[in-house]
Design an enzyme around this catalytic site. Structure first.
Site, PDB file in Angstrom:
ATOM      1  N   CYS A  87      13.942   8.997 -95.422  1.00  0.00           N
ATOM      2  CA  CYS A  87      13.818   7.603 -94.998  1.00  0.00           C
ATOM      3  C   CYS A  87      13.103   7.561 -93.648  1.00  0.00           C
ATOM      4  CB  CYS A  87      15.191   6.946 -94.911  1.00  0.00           C
ATOM      5  SG  CYS A  87      16.075   7.261 -93.374  1.00  0.00           S
ATOM      6  N   CYS A 105      15.169   9.121 -90.757  1.00  0.00           N
ATOM      7  CA  CYS A 105      15.317  10.574 -90.775  1.00  0.00           C
ATOM      8  C   CYS A 105      14.001  11.285 -90.519  1.00  0.00           C
ATOM      9  CB  CYS A 105      15.912  11.025 -92.102  1.00  0.00           C
ATOM     10  SG  CYS A 105      17.629  10.521 -92.261  1.00  0.00           S
ATOM     11  N   ASP A 132      25.811 -15.645-104.956  1.00  0.00           N
ATOM     12  CA  ASP A 132      27.195 -15.742-105.426  1.00  0.00           C
ATOM     13  C   ASP A 132      27.553 -17.220-105.496  1.00  0.00           C
ATOM     14  OD1 ASP A 132      27.629 -16.575-102.875  1.00  0.00           O
ATOM     15  OD2 ASP A 132      29.029 -14.976-102.335  1.00  0.00           O
ATOM     16  N   HIS A 161      18.689   3.846 -92.828  1.00  0.00           N
ATOM     17  CA  HIS A 161      19.066   5.088 -93.506  1.00  0.00           C
ATOM     18  C   HIS A 161      20.141   4.823 -94.565  1.00  0.00           C
ATOM     19  CE1 HIS A 161      20.446   9.079 -94.443  1.00  0.00           C
ATOM     20  NE2 HIS A 161      21.672   8.617 -94.234  1.00  0.00           N
ATOM     21  N   CYS A 185      17.121  13.734 -96.418  1.00  0.00           N
ATOM     22  CA  CYS A 185      16.656  12.352 -96.572  1.00  0.00           C
ATOM     23  C   CYS A 185      15.240  12.185 -96.041  1.00  0.00           C
ATOM     24  CB  CYS A 185      17.609  11.419 -95.819  1.00  0.00           C
ATOM     25  SG  CYS A 185      17.154   9.677 -95.936  1.00  0.00           S
ATOM     26  N   ASP A 192      27.220  -4.712-105.220  1.00  0.00           N
ATOM     27  CA  ASP A 192      26.783  -5.198-103.919  1.00  0.00           C
ATOM     28  C   ASP A 192      27.852  -4.853-102.910  1.00  0.00           C
ATOM     29  OD1 ASP A 192      28.311  -7.782-102.674  1.00  0.00           O
ATOM     30  OD2 ASP A 192      28.621  -7.641-104.830  1.00  0.00           O
TER      31      ASP A 192
HETATM   32 ZN   LIG Z   1      17.639   8.860 -93.803  1.00  0.00          ZN
END
Ligand SMILES: [Zn+2]
Length: 694
Positions: free
Chosen positions: A309, A312, A96, A338, A307, A269
């Protein structure tokens, strides 16, 4: 000179939405949009390894020039060869400009044409942040995408302040470009203008004349309401070129992002995924979870059942609850992992749906849960206070995150007025747009008895928000002076939704009125205070009862969507409505802006105009009978032009389902030959102008 350094390519445009999917190439990787950029303020995304981000699918990281300018300082980047090697990140970086930090850290700053002077919060040094200093720093950092230095003001700024800010922003944009020189780094400009459409338009027009590689929408998410933000985001996105990326800075929650994609934005963002993780909060497919809550103490299940990830797939809610309660850094790290995965997964699903052509379905589906808190363990205000059932028949009371209540149909999942309080939407969409106050008011010389009563069809009584908004409007006008009589006729086949809302009238305060009680018991209400005001219910299916109602002047068409009440959005249904209007100058207002529904209205004989945005809808729809088109009020209507007809021609979803099923040659002819699209001399004499605003 490169015309665009990003080689931007538009992969697909969604149907029925401004959402788009694109690809571009930075100095480090190919980037697919719509995309979310995790924020790495101090050259690190808090508590996350670069490898984790790569695995989660981060394509670009945002880092803050302001912070890196102060520490470690540009010289460190010059000597170590730039940020990619420095933080061991091989994909793209966006810097930025520092403009937003100067705005948000208002102490010890002085603005001038040259730049902003501020004191370092680290050692008290006085530092000038000019366009040249900002760009030199961004060049040293070595980002793939630089931002031109802008002058950000609060979105609630007055017009003079906002104008001054866009003027400075334009001059600084030109200086930023000059400072870039022949660097291969890309550069985006930032459109400012607070909440003034004309200033936004001017800012966009002037910045688009300069050879930037992309455009950001700045100055939002800094003090305005959600509705204002969404309306201004949509307005500004439309002003930007189709062949460059569009970036909405600092936004937002998953739902905010979904809404902005729908309005044509590509890049986002936000610090939320990691900041919320630090506070123990996560977004999941089962709603927004606060892991401190005791309900997770023994919860042995995955954090998010949908999920995959790393968090998880390995850790239970019970463990994450424990880490959060004890303030352990690992809890922050795992929840952050996550959340970032959740954001990226959402963006991937959005992109996929745009590519395969079902973004709108995804949008509806996601919107229904993205603002829910934990659906499996709902937060109750006080357990002891569970007095009344929140369900009745096929309906339940739904509480939105924002605090207001509405009614949800359980079988379809559809919520009446899901994104704005029911009354707010009723007023915006039906009462204000129909100029009801003006229509009700009589001039001092008119005799109330001699004026024709105004007849309103309230199609889809629901929880009576639209009817009550009309009654409120009448009562307000009657308190001010002479008014004409008003008759409201509500059509409804299932009174459970009104009954349920009425029982919970603490959550639906507009129902604390003698009208709804009388409608529920007698199907009829006559105002005692105002003899001219009455309200009647026609129970049963709309198409079955339509013949019993006298011809309307106004129609509030607020039925459940085509998915749930398909037969009420057909050519046949609108033909019946059109015929029921006779030769009256009637107008129909509805929340939909779907191409097929508009086509059905046109084919039925109505003229069709754009309605204002309401809630999550970019546009709504107004249908006019031919007599209404010739009335003075029609001058305010923006009739669909031949541009729409061309779009309709190309649309993949141009026919209502029943027409699609049985062949559509005649139907198509009705639309192509519609009076509305004829550029005949007759049409030009009408008291309105068709606008080509698209
Ligand atoms: Zn997750």
């Amino acid at each position: 000179m490169h015309c665009s350094r990003l080689n931007f390519h538009l992969d697909a445009l969604a149907t029925g939405s401004r959402a788009r999917a694109a690809t571009f190439r930075t100095l480090h990787n190919e980037v697919r949009t719509p995309l979310f950029m995790p924020v790495g303020t101090q050259a690190t995304v808090k508590a996350q390894l670069p490898q984790t981000l790569e695995d989660a699918g981060s394509q670009i990281l945002l880092v803050n020039t302001y912070h890196l300018l102060l520490r470690p300082g540009p010289e460190v980047f010059r000597r170590t060869g730039g940020i990619h090697g420095f933080m061991s990140w091989n994909r793209s970086v966006l810097t930025d400009s520092g403009g937003f930090q100067i705005f948000s850290l208002p102490h010890a700053r002085a603005m001038s044409e040259e730049g902003a002077v501020f004191q370092s919060y680290l050692d008290g040094r006085t530092i000038l942040l000019s366009p040249e200093v900002s760009i030199e720093t961004q060049k040293a950092i070595g980002s793939d995408i630089m931002m031109a230095l802008d002058h950000c003001v609060a979105s609630t700024a007055n017009e003079a302040t906002a104008r001054e800010a866009i003027e400075i922003t334009h001059r600084w944009a030109a200086r930023s470009l000059a400072a870039r020189g022949d660097s291969p780094q890309s550069m985006f400009a930032i459109v400012q203008g607070a909440l003034f459409p004309e200033l936004r338009r001017e800012s966009a027009a002037r910045l688009c004349e300069m050879p930037f590689d992309g455009y950001a929408i700045g100055g939002l998410a800094v003090g305005e309401s959600k509705n204002e933000r969404e309306a201004m985001c949509e307005f500004t996105a439309e002003l930007l070129p189709d062949d460059k990326p569009r970036y909405l800075m600092g936004v937002g929650t998953p739902l905010d992002i979904l809404e902005a994609v729908h309005r044509g934005v590509d890049m986002f963002d936000c610090i939320m995924p990691t900041q919320l993780a630090q506070r123990g909060a996560v977004f999941t497919s089962r709603g927004f979870l606060q892991m401190r809550r005791g309900v997770y103490k023994y919860a042995d299940e995955k954090l998010d059942p949908a999920c995959d990830c790393p968090t998880c797939s390995r850790y239970s809610r019970a463990y994450l609850h424990h880490l959060t309660k004890t303030g352990e850094t690992l809890g922050w790290q795992l929840l952050g992992k996550h959340n970032i995965h959740f954001y990226h997964q959402l963006m991937r699903e959005i992109r996929e749906s745009i590519l395969v052509g079902n973004f709108l379905d995804l949008y509806q589906e996601k919107r229904a849960f993205l603002h829910e808190s934990d659906m499996d363990n709902p937060i109750r205000e006080q357990k002891a206070k569970r007095l009344k059932s929140t369900k009745l028949g096929d309906y339940e009371v739904h509480k939105a995150w924002e605090g207001f209540a509405s009614i949800r149909q359980i079988s379809s999942g559809e919520i009446m007025h899901s994104r704005t309080a029911p009354m707010e939407e009723a007023i915006r969409l039906y009462i204000e747009q129909s100029n009801l106050a003006d229509r009700v008011r009589l001039s001092a010389t008119e005799e109330p008895q001699s004026a024709e009563p105004l007849l309103i069809w309230d199609v889809g009584l629901g929880a009576a928000a639209n009817a009550m908004a009309a009654i409120d409007c009448y009562e307000e006008q009657a308190a001010l002076g002479p008014v004409r009589a008003v008759r409201i006729i509500s059509f409804e086949n299932d009174l459970d939704s009104l009954r349920l809302a009425f029982r919970h009238n603490r959550d639906f305060p507009y129902l604390r009125h003698s009208g709804p009680a009388a409608i529920l018991t007698d199907g009829l209400w006559q105002s005692r205070q105002h003899p001219g005001l009455s309200w009647q219910l026609l129970p049963g299916g709309f198409l079955e009862t339509i013949a019993e109602a006298p011809a309307p002047d106004l129609i509030f068409y607020d039925m459940f969507s085509t998915k749930t009440s398909g037969d009420l959005w057909t050519f046949n249904a609108f033909r019946r409505v059109f015929e029921a209007c006779g030769n009256r100058a009637a107008e129909l207002f509805t929340y939909t802006c779907s191409t097929a529904n508009r086509a059905a209205l046109l084919a039925a004989g109505f003229y069709v105009a754009r309605g204002r945005n309401a809630g999550e809808k970019l546009e709504t729809t107004i249908a006019l009978t031919p007599a209404a088109v010739h009335s003075p009020l029609a001058a305010q209507r923006e009739l669909l032009s031949s541009d729409w007809l061309e779009k309709w021609n190309r649309s993949a979803a141009k026919f209502p389902a029943e027409i699609e099923a049985r062949g559509h040659h005649d139907f198509a002819e009705l639309i192509r030959r519609h009076e509305q699209f004829r550029k005949s001399a007759d049409l030009e004499r009408l008291p309105f102008a068709t606008k080509n605003s698209e």
